[in-house]
Scaffold this active site. Structure first.
Site, PDB file in Angstrom:
ATOM      1  N   GLY A 152     -47.516  23.758   2.817  1.00 38.21           N
ATOM      2  CA  GLY A 152     -47.274  24.770   1.802  1.00 38.21           C
ATOM      3  C   GLY A 152     -48.474  25.048   0.920  1.00 38.21           C
ATOM      4  O   GLY A 152     -49.552  24.453   1.073  1.00 38.21           O
ATOM      5  N   TYR A 153     -48.275  25.940  -0.039  1.00 37.30           N
ATOM      6  CA  TYR A 153     -49.351  26.419  -0.906  1.00 37.30           C
ATOM      7  C   TYR A 153     -50.033  25.282  -1.649  1.00 37.30           C
ATOM      8  O   TYR A 153     -51.261  25.159  -1.636  1.00 37.30           O
ATOM      9  CB  TYR A 153     -48.763  27.421  -1.901  1.00 37.30           C
ATOM     10  CG  TYR A 153     -49.762  27.989  -2.885  1.00 37.30           C
ATOM     11  CD1 TYR A 153     -50.753  28.868  -2.456  1.00 37.30           C
ATOM     12  CD2 TYR A 153     -49.715  27.661  -4.234  1.00 37.30           C
ATOM     13  CE1 TYR A 153     -51.674  29.404  -3.346  1.00 37.30           C
ATOM     14  CE2 TYR A 153     -50.629  28.186  -5.134  1.00 37.30           C
ATOM     15  CZ  TYR A 153     -51.605  29.052  -4.684  1.00 37.30           C
ATOM     16  OH  TYR A 153     -52.514  29.573  -5.569  1.00 37.30           O
ATOM     17  N   LYS A 194     -34.381  21.139 -11.245  1.00 34.60           N
ATOM     18  CA  LYS A 194     -35.349  20.041 -11.274  1.00 34.60           C
ATOM     19  C   LYS A 194     -34.805  18.840 -12.047  1.00 34.60           C
ATOM     20  O   LYS A 194     -35.083  17.682 -11.697  1.00 34.60           O
ATOM     21  CB  LYS A 194     -36.665  20.533 -11.884  1.00 34.60           C
ATOM     22  CG  LYS A 194     -37.398  21.515 -10.969  1.00 34.60           C
ATOM     23  CD  LYS A 194     -38.662  22.057 -11.613  1.00 34.60           C
ATOM     24  CE  LYS A 194     -39.372  23.019 -10.668  1.00 34.60           C
ATOM     25  NZ  LYS A 194     -40.600  23.580 -11.258  1.00 34.60           N
TER      26      LYS A 194
END
Length: 309
Positions: A10-11, A135
């Site tokens: 991923g990024y 989160k």
């Protein structure tokens, strides 16, 4: 240390893999069969292998394979993206927590957060608050399972907030005019993503950060929007036309947006009007990354912006 990166293609994940290898850790990367025919992800994973990483086949549809992957390492760093408004990704994070608990050998776990500290966003605007609430659900599961953790708050990724001079719906610097949020003087923390990855890996393997929140606040990158714009104007030699928007008018834009856009606008509001990345002191049970790791020569925004010239 033996470090497992989940979401390594991923990024941010690919940067974490690179940072882990640079730090000399034995680095493992989950290779999920779900990538299918995504040739770019496969080639990225194979490039990690060439650099010395170990690819570990595992899938969340095969829980035991994740447990077996976790058992091979000391530290797990999650970089799974897409938590925002996607309960599927929340479930994957919770599955990873469960796998770590079952494995029983992990010395440190870093869940996929890395933005604004969700523990300070209990009064955030809906629908953007859902991001922070999810989160916190993951944090609750980690702490109930007695898993040693480090939470990292990296604040504003430069790729999304600095290169565009903090304008929404673009990633490039504006050429003629831009919007100032209020008076543009609220302080914001901007951090280069490669630096974020380096601080993450260092925090993941440092005894001083166990069961703490680490804030990435490089002092020279704590800038107001006006200060960031001034840096760009000095580099480019061009003064931009500025239009100020009030908090009330900014929030009024929500009514014409879809849910995801409303969430993004709400986050911008908390950052640029309320100063949520800087309006508190780092206290007990918390650390600041650039103080812990002064050897990291972090990228100043003056240098970061030069790539856009």
């Amino acid at each position: 240390m033996r470090v497992l990166v989940v979401g390594g293609s991923g990024y941010l994940g690919k940067r974490i893999v690179k940072a882990s290898l640079l730090q000399g850790h034995e680095t493992f990367v989950i290779q999920r069969p779900e990538i299918g025919l995504d040739i770019e992800k496969l080639q990225l994973l194979l490039s990690f292998k060439k650099q010395g990483a170990v690819l570990v086949p595992a899938s969340f549809s095969d829980f035991q394979s994740v447990v077996d992957a976790v058992k091979r390492v000391d530290v797990v760093i999650s970089a799974m993206s897409g938590v925002h408004f996607r309960s599927h990704n929340l479930l994957l994070q919770l599955k990873l927590v469960e796998a770590i608990q079952v494995a029983g050998n992990i010395k440190r776990f870093l869940p996929s957060e890395y933005g604004i500290d969700p523990a300070r966003m209990g009064k955030a605007l809906e629908p953007g608050r859902e991001t922070f609430d999810q989160k916190m659900i993951v944090r609750k599961a980690i702490e109930e399972a007695n898993i040693p953790f480090t939470y990292v708050s990296a604040n504003c990724f430069a790729g999304y907030f600095a290169g565009n001079l903090s304008q929404m719906q673009t990633l490039l610097p504006p050429t003629h005019q831009l919007t100032l949020y209020g008076d543009g003087n609220v302080k914001v923390v901007y951090v280069d993503e490669d630096d974020i990855a380096m601080y993450i890996v260092k925090a993941a393997t440092d005894p001083r950060t166990e069961n703490k929140t680490v804030y990435i606040r490089p002092p020279q990158n704590i800038l107001s929007q006006r200060e960031l714009i001034e840096k760009w104007e000095k580099l480019s030699g061009k003064v931009l036309e500025k239009t100020s928007v009030s908090a009330q008018d900014f929030l009024a834009r929500m009514k014409d947006m879809d849910r995801a856009q409303q969430a993004g606008l709400g986050h911008f509001y908390h950052i640029f009007f309320e100063g949520c990345t800087t309006n508190f002191e780092i206290g007990e049970g918390e650390e600041e990354a650039s103080k812990l790791f002064p050897e990291v020569n972090y990228t100043r925004m003056d240098d970061y912006l030069k790539i856009f010239l």
